[in-house]
Design a protein around this motif. Structure first.
Motif, short mmCIF file in Angstrom:
data_model
loop_
_atom_site.label_atom_id
_atom_site.label_comp_id
_atom_site.label_asym_id
_atom_site.label_seq_id
_atom_site.Cartn_x
_atom_site.Cartn_y
_atom_site.Cartn_z
N PRO A 80 0.82 -1.22 0.00
CA PRO A 80 0.00 0.00 0.00
C PRO A 80 0.85 1.27 0.00
O PRO A 80 0.52 2.24 -0.69
N GLU A 81 1.95 1.25 0.76
CA GLU A 81 2.82 2.43 0.80
C GLU A 81 3.56 2.63 -0.52
O GLU A 81 3.75 3.77 -0.97
N LEU A 82 3.94 1.53 -1.17
CA LEU A 82 4.61 1.63 -2.46
C LEU A 82 3.68 2.26 -3.49
O LEU A 82 4.10 3.14 -4.26
N ARG A 83 2.44 1.83 -3.52
CA ARG A 83 1.47 2.39 -4.47
C ARG A 83 1.26 3.88 -4.20
O ARG A 83 1.29 4.70 -5.13
N ALA A 84 1.04 4.24 -2.94
CA ALA A 84 0.81 5.64 -2.61
C ALA A 84 2.02 6.50 -2.97
O ALA A 84 1.87 7.62 -3.48
N PHE A 85 3.21 5.97 -2.74
CA PHE A 85 4.43 6.71 -3.03
C PHE A 85 4.57 6.98 -4.52
O PHE A 85 4.81 8.13 -4.93
N LEU A 86 4.39 5.97 -5.35
CA LEU A 86 4.56 6.16 -6.78
C LEU A 86 3.47 7.04 -7.38
O LEU A 86 3.74 7.87 -8.25
N LEU A 87 2.25 6.87 -6.94
CA LEU A 87 1.16 7.67 -7.49
C LEU A 87 1.26 9.13 -7.09
O LEU A 87 0.66 10.00 -7.74
N ALA A 88 2.04 9.43 -6.05
CA ALA A 88 2.19 10.81 -5.61
C ALA A 88 3.29 11.55 -6.37
O ALA A 88 3.41 12.77 -6.24
N GLN A 89 4.08 10.84 -7.19
CA GLN A 89 5.19 11.48 -7.89
C GLN A 89 4.71 12.27 -9.10
O GLN A 89 3.77 11.87 -9.78
N ASP A 90 5.37 13.39 -9.34
CA ASP A 90 5.11 14.16 -10.55
C ASP A 90 5.97 13.67 -11.72
O ASP A 90 5.54 13.74 -12.87
N VAL A 91 7.17 13.19 -11.40
CA VAL A 91 8.08 12.65 -12.41
C VAL A 91 8.70 11.38 -11.85
O VAL A 91 9.17 11.36 -10.71
N VAL A 111 5.72 -3.17 -9.69
CA VAL A 111 6.02 -1.79 -10.06
C VAL A 111 5.56 -1.49 -11.48
O VAL A 111 5.19 -0.35 -11.79
N ASP A 112 5.57 -2.48 -12.36
CA ASP A 112 5.11 -2.26 -13.73
C ASP A 112 3.66 -1.77 -13.74
O ASP A 112 3.33 -0.80 -14.43
N ARG A 113 2.81 -2.40 -12.95
CA ARG A 113 1.40 -2.00 -12.90
C ARG A 113 1.24 -0.63 -12.24
O ARG A 113 0.40 0.18 -12.66
N LEU A 114 2.01 -0.37 -11.22
CA LEU A 114 1.91 0.90 -10.51
C LEU A 114 2.37 2.07 -11.37
O LEU A 114 1.78 3.16 -11.32
N LEU A 115 3.40 1.86 -12.17
CA LEU A 115 3.86 2.93 -13.05
C LEU A 115 2.84 3.22 -14.15
O LEU A 115 2.64 4.38 -14.52
N ALA A 116 2.20 2.19 -14.65
CA ALA A 116 1.13 2.41 -15.64
C ALA A 116 -0.01 3.19 -15.00
O ALA A 116 -0.58 4.10 -15.63
N GLU A 117 -0.33 2.87 -13.76
CA GLU A 117 -1.39 3.59 -13.06
C GLU A 117 -0.98 5.04 -12.81
O GLU A 117 -1.79 5.97 -12.97
N ALA A 118 0.26 5.25 -12.40
CA ALA A 118 0.74 6.60 -12.16
C ALA A 118 0.71 7.44 -13.44
O ALA A 118 0.30 8.60 -13.43
N CYS A 119 1.14 6.85 -14.55
CA CYS A 119 1.11 7.55 -15.83
C CYS A 119 -0.31 7.94 -16.20
O CYS A 119 -0.55 9.06 -16.67
N GLY A 120 -1.26 7.05 -15.94
CA GLY A 120 -2.66 7.35 -16.21
C GLY A 120 -3.21 8.46 -15.34
O GLY A 120 -4.21 9.10 -15.69
N GLY A 121 -2.54 8.72 -14.22
CA GLY A 121 -2.96 9.80 -13.33
C GLY A 121 -2.24 11.10 -13.56
O GLY A 121 -2.47 12.07 -12.84
N GLY A 122 -1.33 11.14 -14.54
CA GLY A 122 -0.67 12.39 -14.88
C GLY A 122 0.81 12.46 -14.57
O GLY A 122 1.45 13.48 -14.85
N THR A 123 1.38 11.41 -14.00
CA THR A 123 2.81 11.39 -13.73
C THR A 123 3.59 11.29 -15.04
O THR A 123 3.24 10.49 -15.91
N LEU A 124 4.64 12.09 -15.19
CA LEU A 124 5.52 12.02 -16.35
C LEU A 124 6.54 10.92 -16.10
O LEU A 124 7.27 10.95 -15.11
N LEU A 125 6.60 9.94 -16.98
CA LEU A 125 7.57 8.85 -16.90
C LEU A 125 8.70 9.14 -17.88
O LEU A 125 8.45 9.50 -19.03
N CYS A 126 9.94 8.95 -17.44
CA CYS A 126 11.06 9.24 -18.33
C CYS A 126 12.25 8.39 -17.94
O CYS A 126 12.25 7.72 -16.90
#
Length: 238
Positions: A80-91, A111-126
């Motif tokens: 749960p903490e890992l998901r919250a941490f990644l979804l809170a990132q801007d980049v 982490v693959d699923r969480l990064l896809a979720e973060a990207c869908g929420g507006g996080t810039l992945l690079c």
């Protein structure tokens, strides 16, 4: 009803680990959704190499952002903490190293699923090198020693990616052969020094810190070869 934010990905042919001027890193921060963005470095591909982490913290600690690191070889956060941490990132900024190992470790930890979720929420992945390869459907890599194709990736960017197109011997012919044969789908090849921003899978900006560096679109020509189209990126000031 609020529309979903666009999916944004940036492929980097440089950054804090290779360049002293910081131009590509500043360009990335300029596309963050916050004035003081939260930037998380993910050094999985290098095995969480301490020197790599220190270099990131030194480079981004001097910038107007909140810099953090996500280690996975000595993981500290529960699910749960890992998901919250990644979804809170801007980049989320992914470092270079071994693409195949990166993907395997990410999938083990979700982490693959969480990064896809973060990207869908507006996080810039690079990311750079392996950190650029990972977002596509497939990539050109030295993960197995000799240069070869890896028909695997997160698939957030359609097609394939090839980094270090101008700087590593054998990259250009090997990548073109993989695309020509169908081992990899059509895709994007980056010279060192180039940055490319994709929005919902479409190229929306290309920049460079290096004179004569290009971004290339490489596609099969239908006759057993490829068509390579060079795009001239916008030079970054400085």
């Amino acid at each position: 009803m609020t529309a979903a934010p666009p999916l944004r990905l940036a492929l980097l042919g440089g950054g804090f680990s290779t360049d002293e001027d910081g131009l590509l890193d500043d360009w990335v921060l300029g596309h963050a959704r916050a004035a003081r963005p939260r930037v998380c470095f993910v050094p999985t591909a290098s095995g969480d190499a301490p020197a790599y982490v220190e270099r990131f913290l030194d480079a981004f600690g001097r910038r107007r952002c909140e810099a953090t690191v996500l280690p996975l070889f000595r993981r500290e956060l529960a699910d749960p903490e890992l998901r919250a941490f990644l979804l809170a990132q801007d980049v989320v900024y992914v470092g270079g190293g071994n693409t195949a190992n990166l993907l395997a470790v990410w999938r083990t930890h979700g982490v693959d699923r969480l990064l896809a979720e973060a990207c869908g929420g507006g996080t810039l992945l690079c990311g750079i090198s392996a950190g650029a390869n990972c977002w596509a459907e497939g990539s050109h890599t030295d993960s197995f020693g000799p240069l070869t194709f890896l028909a695997d990736g997160l698939g957030l960017l359609p097609g394939s990616v090839c980094p270090h197109y101008d700087s590593e011997p054998g990259r250009r012919p090997s990548y073109r052969e993989a695309v020509a044969s169908g081992a990899l789908p059509a895709g994007w090849a980056l010279d060192d020094g180039v940055g490319a921003l994709f929005t919902d899978g479409e190229l929306t900006e290309a920049v460079t810190r290096a004179p004569d560096a290009h971004l290339y679109r490489v596609e099969p020509d239908g006759r057993g070869g490829t068509v390579e189209r060079a795009l001239a990126p916008r030079p970054l000031p400085g």
